[in-house]
Design an enzyme around this catalytic site. Structure first.
Site, short mmCIF file in Angstrom:
data_model
loop_
_atom_site.label_atom_id
_atom_site.label_comp_id
_atom_site.label_asym_id
_atom_site.label_seq_id
_atom_site.Cartn_x
_atom_site.Cartn_y
_atom_site.Cartn_z
N TYR A 158 15.97 61.87 -29.76
CA TYR A 158 15.04 60.68 -30.22
C TYR A 158 15.68 59.33 -29.33
CZ TYR A 158 13.04 56.79 -33.03
OH TYR A 158 12.38 55.47 -33.24
N LYS A 160 11.45 62.83 -29.12
CA LYS A 160 10.67 61.81 -29.15
C LYS A 160 11.20 60.83 -28.28
CE LYS A 160 9.23 58.07 -32.38
NZ LYS A 160 9.59 57.18 -33.45
N ASP A 209 3.22 53.59 -29.57
CA ASP A 209 1.76 53.72 -29.74
C ASP A 209 0.91 52.98 -28.72
OD1 ASP A 209 2.73 54.57 -32.01
OD2 ASP A 209 2.13 53.00 -33.25
N SER A 237 4.42 53.90 -35.37
CA SER A 237 4.29 53.05 -36.57
C SER A 237 3.06 52.54 -36.98
CB SER A 237 5.13 51.80 -36.32
OG SER A 237 6.50 52.03 -35.89
#
Length: 295
Positions: free
Chosen positions: A135, A160, A187, A204
């Site tokens: 991540y 990620k 996002d 998120s």
């Protein structure tokens, strides 16, 4: 080892007014997200404020979510901690209670890629049968060099990547073919990440509008980039408003707006003063917030 895919909320952790983990709201939020047809849950990461909780609290969150999910969708637990001993403890606990994978963010302090690799290897070796994902945030570390260093970990299944560098992202996607998952974690870049070959996205704002990102992915997968871009731009306007108010505090206020009292963020994240909530909500409504959360 499995390949993960689809739209995954990086789950908010609800807290009570006293600052404890709010188990009841966590159960309700988990059930709500499942009802919104999310493809999985990423628990205890940056959005979930895992690094600001004690090991006992993080275990409680993990147990609560996994019990509520009851094998309906996969759950990945973020176990990263400044103490590798704590990270190993959390990884072993995630394995014991039935998590589908574990992940760890790049630490704030590290000596070299080799030292990071040693940290990750110790965590992964503690639970050799549990899929492990890196991540990383774009720019804080050379993602390709790090992932190449980690390729010798048998349980490594991907990463990620929370950055905007789609060239670097594409390199990660192409790094391996079999049993490989590269999640986009920004996002605002979901559409472009799908175009670059992302297998899924973890974010998120999927806590309150996961359907938006499912639609973006659908548009991109069939080559309908114009509609995908239109939805992405609408979502980004909402994200931008929240960023101007302080994202973590605004996120807790937004969760309150959709019916989940998640309390205040953990320090050093700051809450959004309640006198600013109304103004935030008015700003969000300018960008069809209610329509977006129903998508």
């Amino acid at each position: 080892m499995p390949r993960f895919s689809g739209a995954w909320p990086a789950m908010v952790t609800p807290f009570t007014g006293c600052g404890d983990v709010n188990i009841a709201v966590l159960q309700e939020l988990t059930e709500h997200l499942i009802s919104k047809d999310v493809d999985g849950l990423y628990v205890g990461g940056t959005t979930g404020e895992g690094v600001f909780m004690s090991v006992a609290e993080r275990k409680l969150v993990t147990e609560t979510v996994i019990e509520q999910v009851n094998d309906r969708i996969p759950v990945i637990i973020h176990v990263g901690a400044l103490s590798v001993k704590d990270a190993v403890t959390l990884a072993e606990h995630a394995d014991q209670v039935g998590a589908n994978g574990i992940s760890s963010v790049v630490l704030t302090y590290y000596e070299s890629l080799e030292s990071l690799s040693a940290y990750y290897s110790q965590i992964a070796q503690a639970v050799p049968n549990l899929p492990f994902l890196g991540y990383m945030f774009g720019g804080t570390v050379d993602a390709m060099l790090l992932m190449q260093t980690l390729m010798e970990i048998p349980s490594l299944v991907g990463a990620k990547y929370s950055g905007s560098n789609m060239f670097e992202f594409r390199q990660l996607v192409k790094l391996r073919q079999e049993n490989w998952t590269i999640f986009s974690g920004m996002d605002e870049q979901c559409l472009f990440a799908v175009m670059a070959g992302s297998h899924g996205n973890v974010g998120s704002t999927l806590n309150f509008m996961p359907g938006v990102y499912r639609e973006i992915r659908k548009c991109a997968e069939v080559g309908n980039y114009m509609d995908g871009m239109e939805i992405q731009n609408r979502a980004n306007k909402i994200t931008h408003v929240m960023q101007t108010y302080g994202f973590q505090g605004a996120l807790k206020a937004v969760m309150q707006k959709i019916g989940f009292d998640c309390g205040a963020p953990r320090l050093p994240n700051l809450p959004l003063p309640e006198e600013k909530w109304k103004t935030l909500y008015i700003e969000l409504e300018k960008y069809d917030f209610d329509e977006m959360i129903q998508m």
